[in-house]
Design an enzyme around this catalytic site. Structure first.
Site, PDB file in Angstrom:
ATOM      1  N   TYR A 186      11.107 -26.125  24.256  1.00  0.00           N
ATOM      2  CA  TYR A 186       9.937 -25.781  25.092  1.00  0.00           C
ATOM      3  C   TYR A 186      10.021 -24.323  25.544  1.00  0.00           C
ATOM      4  CZ  TYR A 186       6.562 -26.303  28.983  1.00  0.00           C
ATOM      5  OH  TYR A 186       5.493 -26.179  29.850  1.00  0.00           O
ATOM      6  N   ARG A 192       7.499 -36.475  35.029  1.00  0.00           N
ATOM      7  CA  ARG A 192       7.748 -35.339  35.929  1.00  0.00           C
ATOM      8  C   ARG A 192       7.953 -35.865  37.349  1.00  0.00           C
ATOM      9  NH1 ARG A 192       3.405 -31.076  33.517  1.00  0.00           N
ATOM     10  NH2 ARG A 192       2.401 -32.981  32.791  1.00  0.00           N
ATOM     11  N   SER A 233       4.930 -37.306  39.858  1.00  0.00           N
ATOM     12  CA  SER A 233       4.359 -38.592  39.439  1.00  0.00           C
ATOM     13  C   SER A 233       5.425 -39.687  39.482  1.00  0.00           C
ATOM     14  CB  SER A 233       3.723 -38.481  38.056  1.00  0.00           C
ATOM     15  OG  SER A 233       4.551 -37.758  37.177  1.00  0.00           O
ATOM     16  N   PHE A 242       8.070 -39.974  41.489  1.00  0.00           N
ATOM     17  CA  PHE A 242       8.363 -40.375  42.871  1.00  0.00           C
ATOM     18  C   PHE A 242       7.201 -41.171  43.476  1.00  0.00           C
ATOM     19  CE2 PHE A 242      11.720 -36.885  44.091  1.00  0.00           C
ATOM     20  CZ  PHE A 242      12.560 -37.369  43.094  1.00  0.00           C
ATOM     21  N   GLN A 296      16.878 -23.490  40.932  1.00  0.00           N
ATOM     22  CA  GLN A 296      15.907 -23.019  41.928  1.00  0.00           C
ATOM     23  C   GLN A 296      14.717 -22.386  41.203  1.00  0.00           C
ATOM     24  OE1 GLN A 296      17.839 -20.009  44.276  1.00  0.00           O
ATOM     25  NE2 GLN A 296      18.401 -18.780  42.506  1.00  0.00           N
TER      26      GLN A 296
HETATM   27  P1  NAD Z   1      -0.084 -32.575  29.356  1.00  0.00           P
HETATM   28  O1  NAD Z   1       1.022 -33.117  28.532  1.00  0.00           O
HETATM   29  O2  NAD Z   1      -0.802 -33.497  30.259  1.00  0.00           O
HETATM   30  O3  NAD Z   1      -1.182 -31.883  28.426  1.00  0.00           O
HETATM   31  C1  NAD Z   1      -0.913 -31.308  27.183  1.00  0.00           C
HETATM   32  C2  NAD Z   1      -2.034 -31.684  26.234  1.00  0.00           C
HETATM   33  O4  NAD Z   1      -1.783 -31.076  24.951  1.00  0.00           O
HETATM   34  C3  NAD Z   1      -2.104 -33.198  25.982  1.00  0.00           C
HETATM   35  O5  NAD Z   1      -3.437 -33.626  26.082  1.00  0.00           O
HETATM   36  C4  NAD Z   1      -1.559 -33.350  24.583  1.00  0.00           C
HETATM   37  O6  NAD Z   1      -2.054 -34.492  23.909  1.00  0.00           O
HETATM   38  C5  NAD Z   1      -1.992 -32.044  23.937  1.00  0.00           C
HETATM   39  N1  NAD Z   1      -1.190 -31.669  22.772  1.00  0.00           N
HETATM   40  C6  NAD Z   1       0.165 -31.664  22.672  1.00  0.00           C
HETATM   41  N2  NAD Z   1       0.525 -31.260  21.450  1.00  0.00           N
HETATM   42  C7  NAD Z   1      -0.621 -30.981  20.775  1.00  0.00           C
HETATM   43  C8  NAD Z   1      -0.907 -30.534  19.465  1.00  0.00           C
HETATM   44  N3  NAD Z   1       0.074 -30.275  18.582  1.00  0.00           N
HETATM   45  N4  NAD Z   1      -2.200 -30.368  19.107  1.00  0.00           N
HETATM   46  C9  NAD Z   1      -3.193 -30.636  19.972  1.00  0.00           C
HETATM   47  N5  NAD Z   1      -2.997 -31.079  21.222  1.00  0.00           N
HETATM   48  C10 NAD Z   1      -1.714 -31.249  21.612  1.00  0.00           C
HETATM   49  O7  NAD Z   1       0.528 -31.350  30.153  1.00  0.00           O
HETATM   50  P2  NAD Z   1      -0.137 -30.384  31.236  1.00  0.00           P
HETATM   51  O8  NAD Z   1       0.684 -30.463  32.460  1.00  0.00           O
HETATM   52  O9  NAD Z   1      -1.598 -30.616  31.323  1.00  0.00           O
HETATM   53  O10 NAD Z   1       0.148 -28.959  30.586  1.00  0.00           O
HETATM   54  C11 NAD Z   1      -0.864 -28.226  29.918  1.00  0.00           C
HETATM   55  C12 NAD Z   1      -0.320 -26.871  29.506  1.00  0.00           C
HETATM   56  O11 NAD Z   1       0.095 -26.141  30.664  1.00  0.00           O
HETATM   57  C13 NAD Z   1       0.891 -26.945  28.578  1.00  0.00           C
HETATM   58  O12 NAD Z   1       0.791 -25.923  27.617  1.00  0.00           O
HETATM   59  C14 NAD Z   1       2.057 -26.682  29.508  1.00  0.00           C
HETATM   60  O13 NAD Z   1       3.147 -26.107  28.829  1.00  0.00           O
HETATM   61  C15 NAD Z   1       1.438 -25.726  30.520  1.00  0.00           C
HETATM   62  N6  NAD Z   1       2.170 -25.789  31.807  1.00  0.00           N
HETATM   63  C16 NAD Z   1       1.992 -26.860  32.635  1.00  0.00           C
HETATM   64  C17 NAD Z   1       2.720 -26.916  33.817  1.00  0.00           C
HETATM   65  C18 NAD Z   1       2.558 -28.050  34.796  1.00  0.00           C
HETATM   66  O14 NAD Z   1       3.292 -28.085  35.789  1.00  0.00           O
HETATM   67  N7  NAD Z   1       1.632 -28.979  34.633  1.00  0.00           N
HETATM   68  C19 NAD Z   1       3.617 -25.898  34.137  1.00  0.00           C
HETATM   69  C20 NAD Z   1       3.785 -24.851  33.244  1.00  0.00           C
HETATM   70  C21 NAD Z   1       3.031 -24.801  32.077  1.00  0.00           C
HETATM   71  N1  UDP Z   2      13.649 -34.922  38.847  1.00  0.00           N
HETATM   72  C1  UDP Z   2      14.241 -35.924  39.589  1.00  0.00           C
HETATM   73  N2  UDP Z   2      13.817 -37.200  39.406  1.00  0.00           N
HETATM   74  C2  UDP Z   2      12.832 -37.535  38.531  1.00  0.00           C
HETATM   75  C3  UDP Z   2      12.224 -36.510  37.781  1.00  0.00           C
HETATM   76  C4  UDP Z   2      12.670 -35.217  37.954  1.00  0.00           C
HETATM   77  O1  UDP Z   2      15.135 -35.660  40.407  1.00  0.00           O
HETATM   78  O2  UDP Z   2      12.500 -38.726  38.443  1.00  0.00           O
HETATM   79  C5  UDP Z   2      14.069 -33.524  39.071  1.00  0.00           C
HETATM   80  C6  UDP Z   2      14.444 -32.775  37.797  1.00  0.00           C
HETATM   81  O3  UDP Z   2      15.811 -32.968  37.466  1.00  0.00           O
HETATM   82  C7  UDP Z   2      14.136 -31.351  38.190  1.00  0.00           C
HETATM   83  C8  UDP Z   2      12.947 -31.479  39.158  1.00  0.00           C
HETATM   84  O4  UDP Z   2      12.972 -32.831  39.603  1.00  0.00           O
HETATM   85  O5  UDP Z   2      15.221 -30.792  38.883  1.00  0.00           O
HETATM   86  C9  UDP Z   2      11.609 -31.170  38.523  1.00  0.00           C
HETATM   87  O6  UDP Z   2      11.521 -31.950  37.340  1.00  0.00           O
HETATM   88  P1  UDP Z   2      10.208 -31.991  36.440  1.00  0.00           P
HETATM   89  O7  UDP Z   2      10.538 -32.782  35.218  1.00  0.00           O
HETATM   90  O8  UDP Z   2       9.044 -32.420  37.246  1.00  0.00           O
HETATM   91  O9  UDP Z   2       9.911 -30.460  36.067  1.00  0.00           O
HETATM   92  P2  UDP Z   2      10.805 -29.238  35.557  1.00  0.00           P
HETATM   93  O10 UDP Z   2      12.256 -29.619  35.610  1.00  0.00           O
HETATM   94  O11 UDP Z   2      10.331 -28.986  34.180  1.00  0.00           O
HETATM   95  O12 UDP Z   2      10.501 -28.167  36.524  1.00  0.00           O
END
Ligand code: NAD
Ligand code: UDP
Length: 312
Positions: free
Chosen positions: A144, A185, A188, A190, A275
């Site tokens: 990723y 994540r 969701s 928790f 962090q």
């Molecule tokens: P999500 O998993 O809900 O959404 C991702 C979407 O992309 C899904 O609908 C999935 O089916 C689609 N997808 C995945 N692979 C694909 C492919 N090969 N072709 C077409 N569609 C595809 O995640 P999200 O939280 O909505 O994240 C959306 C974007 O934002 C992602 O690029 C993610 O990396 C970025 N992002 C999200 C967060 C966050 O906290 N939500 C943080 C940083 C970056």
């Molecule tokens: N985490 C946790 N319990 C869970 C899911 C995640 O303690 O059920 C922790 C995880 O190890 C990380 C933080 O929560 O330290 C955020 O995790 P998440 O997967 O939401 O996002 P990311 O690590 O990609 O920031």
């Protein structure tokens, strides 16, 4: 009326973005392969004649005439992006090449949904855009993190070599309604655990931190970024700088759900950042954007959503 392509439009962030863009009187084409997205996220939008839904995988070329492209397609939850790491890299890298190639041909503006994960397990706190990051290129998260870093590289190269109009937003942990209940994540997990009276799963000692942004704030930030002057390309941090430990998050969720769930502790996954907190001075200055919804308020809205979702 602008015609806008949203890749990953059936996902959590993508579905909110499609909805907001339609409400702002744009024509929206949503592209998704439904890996982590769900039709139920966007089914209501199908009534709108200016909304179009296309099943497609961004790793394959795609041709369309649009004015703007938001490239969100990519699984975002660690359990989902680690499920098939090769596919995750392909989605980020080939997806970026396909969307940038399309943008070049049709002279569209293209925005990349990048991530705070480009900073890895950061040694600089809070994280500013100038920081190059601390990423393990062969670790569990690399598919990723490195995929997204390479996508940023491609965006910069298409901009400098081919004058493609680009925008790079580095999104920090965002939560809200329409996260998948099994998304994995932390927010969701928790909330669902608390509502079901199950144990709250803390990875590690729970002292690691994250800064959580509510989805509505984030979507406003993304649209502002797309609409800024073409000379501003980013990267720019988009997130809420209020930082919490994972234990603090668990305690808030327990209080707001009035749940009696107990905490259980398990091993911290490898390379889990200790962090994370965005420095959003750039977004404040250039986009005139900052988040308005703080964690308690956002959690209440998200808990309401999951209560309905789980009772169905
Ligand atoms: P999500 O998993 O809900 O959404 C991702 C979407 O992309 C899904 O609908 C999935 O089916 C689609 N997808 C995945 N692979 C694909 C492919 N090969 N072709 C077409 N569609 C595809 O995640 P999200 O939280 O909505 O994240 C959306 C974007 O934002 C992602 O690029 C993610 O990396 C970025 N992002 C999200 C967060 C966050 O906290 N939500 C943080 C940083 C970056
Ligand atoms: N985490 C946790 N319990 C869970 C899911 C995640 O303690 O059920 C922790 C995880 O190890 C990380 C933080 O929560 O330290 C955020 O995790 P998440 O997967 O939401 O996002 P990311 O690590 O990609 O920031």
């Amino acid at each position: 009326m602008k015609k806008i392509l949203v890749t990953g439009g059936a996902g959590f962030l993508g579905s909110h973005l499609c909805e907001k863009l339609l409400n702002e009187n744009n024509e929206v084409v949503c592209l998704d392969n439904y890996f982590t997205g769900d039709k139920s996220n966007i089914v209501r939008l199908l009534k709108n004649p200016y909304f179009e839904l296309i099943r497609h995988d961004v790793t394959m070329p795609f041709f369309i005439e649009v004015d703007e492209i938001y490239n969100l397609a990519c699984p975002a939850s660690p359990i989902h992006y680690q499920y098939n790491g090769i596919k995750t890299v392909k989605t980020s890298v080939m997806g970026a090449i396909n969307m940038l190639g399309l943008a070049k041909r049709i002279k569209a503006k293209v925005l990349q949904a990048s991530t705070s994960e480009v900073y890895g397990d950061p040694e600089v706190h809070p994280q500013k855009e100038e920081y190059w990051g601390h990423v393990n290129p062969i670790g569990l998260r690399a598919c990723y993190d490195e995929g997204k870093r390479c996508a940023e590289t491609l965006f910069m190269n298409y901009h400098h070599q081919n004058n493609v109009k680009i925008k790079i937003g580095r999104i920090f942990n965002t939560y809200g309604p329409r996260m998948h209940p099994c998304d994995g994540r932390v927010v969701s997990n928790f909330i669902v655990q608390a509502l079901k009276g199950e144990k709250i799963t803390i990875y590690g000692d729970g002292k690691q931190t994250r800064s959580f942004s509510y989805v509505d704030d984030l979507i406003v930030g993304l649209i502002k970024l797309m609409n800024t002057n073409d000379s501003f390309i980013g990267p720019v941090n988009l997130g809420n700088p209020n930082e919490f430990t994972i234990i603090e998050l668990a305690e808030k969720v327990l209080k707001l759900t009035k749940s009696k769930s107990k905490l259980i502790f398990s091993k911290l996954p490898d390379d889990d950042p200790m962090q994370r907190k965005p420095d959003i001075s750039l977004a404040k200055k250039v986009l005139k954007w900052e988040p308005k919804i703080q964690l308690d308020e956002g959690l209440v809205k998200t808990i309401e959503y999951f209560k309905k979702k789980i009772s169905k």
